[in-house]
Design an enzyme around this catalytic site. Structure first.
Site, PDB file in Angstrom:
ATOM      1  N   HIS A  42     -83.233  21.933 -23.470  1.00 31.00           N
ATOM      2  CA  HIS A  42     -82.767  22.806 -24.551  1.00 31.00           C
ATOM      3  C   HIS A  42     -81.249  22.742 -24.636  1.00 31.00           C
ATOM      4  O   HIS A  42     -80.586  22.237 -23.728  1.00 31.00           O
ATOM      5  CB  HIS A  42     -83.217  24.250 -24.282  1.00 31.00           C
ATOM      6  CG  HIS A  42     -82.681  24.787 -22.993  1.00 31.00           C
ATOM      7  ND1 HIS A  42     -83.349  24.641 -21.799  1.00 31.00           N
ATOM      8  CD2 HIS A  42     -81.534  25.439 -22.702  1.00 31.00           C
ATOM      9  CE1 HIS A  42     -82.628  25.178 -20.821  1.00 31.00           C
ATOM     10  NE2 HIS A  42     -81.514  25.678 -21.348  1.00 31.00           N
ATOM     11  N   HIS A 125     -74.437  20.539 -25.024  1.00 28.25           N
ATOM     12  CA  HIS A 125     -74.998  19.551 -24.110  1.00 28.25           C
ATOM     13  C   HIS A 125     -76.424  19.947 -23.736  1.00 28.25           C
ATOM     14  O   HIS A 125     -76.838  21.085 -23.925  1.00 28.25           O
ATOM     15  CB  HIS A 125     -74.145  19.433 -22.842  1.00 28.25           C
ATOM     16  CG  HIS A 125     -74.261  20.623 -21.957  1.00 28.25           C
ATOM     17  ND1 HIS A 125     -73.604  21.818 -22.214  1.00 28.25           N
ATOM     18  CD2 HIS A 125     -74.975  20.835 -20.819  1.00 28.25           C
ATOM     19  CE1 HIS A 125     -73.900  22.694 -21.281  1.00 28.25           C
ATOM     20  NE2 HIS A 125     -74.745  22.129 -20.421  1.00 28.25           N
TER      21      HIS A 125
END
Length: 196
Positions: A42, A125
């Protein structure tokens, strides 16, 4: 409950990245990392920490409002990097400015509710691995160093996944299970669709 807010990439994007990451697990230094499970990949917008259930109504109301004020956007997973000797990550490209605005709105909103989010600035990220033993409590012979992680990150330089639509915010719960984290979507909040 241990909570965070995230944007979850679709299955196709996760599979592309998983295919690119698989060879990295065979490179020197990879055996000393704790690799994250693809089912939990995620993009964290804000980590909220431990919150009582009584905070959920205000939090879900806030996230619903924020989602309605921000439009869906196009992203893709691309390249890689590392945070010193602590973590290896895949990067994000595309309409990252929209993702940043969304993260800022979530962080500002939860602060107004009196909930502290993580103290680090938002860096888009997807965490692939963390430093430490891959064998739970048994220590690795040598700790992963920044050079190992930089080498692994460099192996992702050429990776560029397909573009996908980030169309919802997710309120996520994190549970620890024998040292590994399991993530559950508690609620989804559709982002505005201004394309119509």
């Amino acid at each position: 409950m241990r909570l965070f807010v995230a944007v979850n990439p679709p299955v196709a994007a996760v599979q592309e990245l998983a295919d690119a990451v698989a060879p990295l697990r065979e490179l020197p230094g990879a055996e000393r990392l704790r690799w994250t499970g693809v089912e939990g990949w995620h993009l964290t917008l804000a980590f909220l920490g431990e919150l009582p259930v009584t905070e959920l109504p205000a939090l879900t109301g806030l996230l619903s409002r924020v989602a309605g004020e921000h439009g869906a956007h196009r992203l893709l997973l691309a390249g890689g990097g590392c945070f010193g000797d602590r973590a290896l990550w895949a990067g994000v490209d595309g309409e990252v400015w929209a993702l940043r605005r969304l993260a800022e709105a979530v962080r500002e909103g939860v602060t107004e509710l009196g909930v502290e989010s993580d103290q680090f600035g938002f860096h888009p990220h997807l965490t692939l691995a963390r430093a430490g033993s891959a064998h739970g409590r048994r220590r690795a012979a040598r700790r992963t160093d920044a050079g190992d992680l930089q080498g692994l990150a460099g192996a992702l330089d050429g990776f560029r996944g397909g573009e996908w639509r980030a169309g919802e915010l997710c309120l996520m719960r994190s549970d620890q299970d024998l040292g590994a984290s399991r993530y559950t979507v508690l609620e989804r909040f559709p982002l505005a669709d201004w394309s119509a």
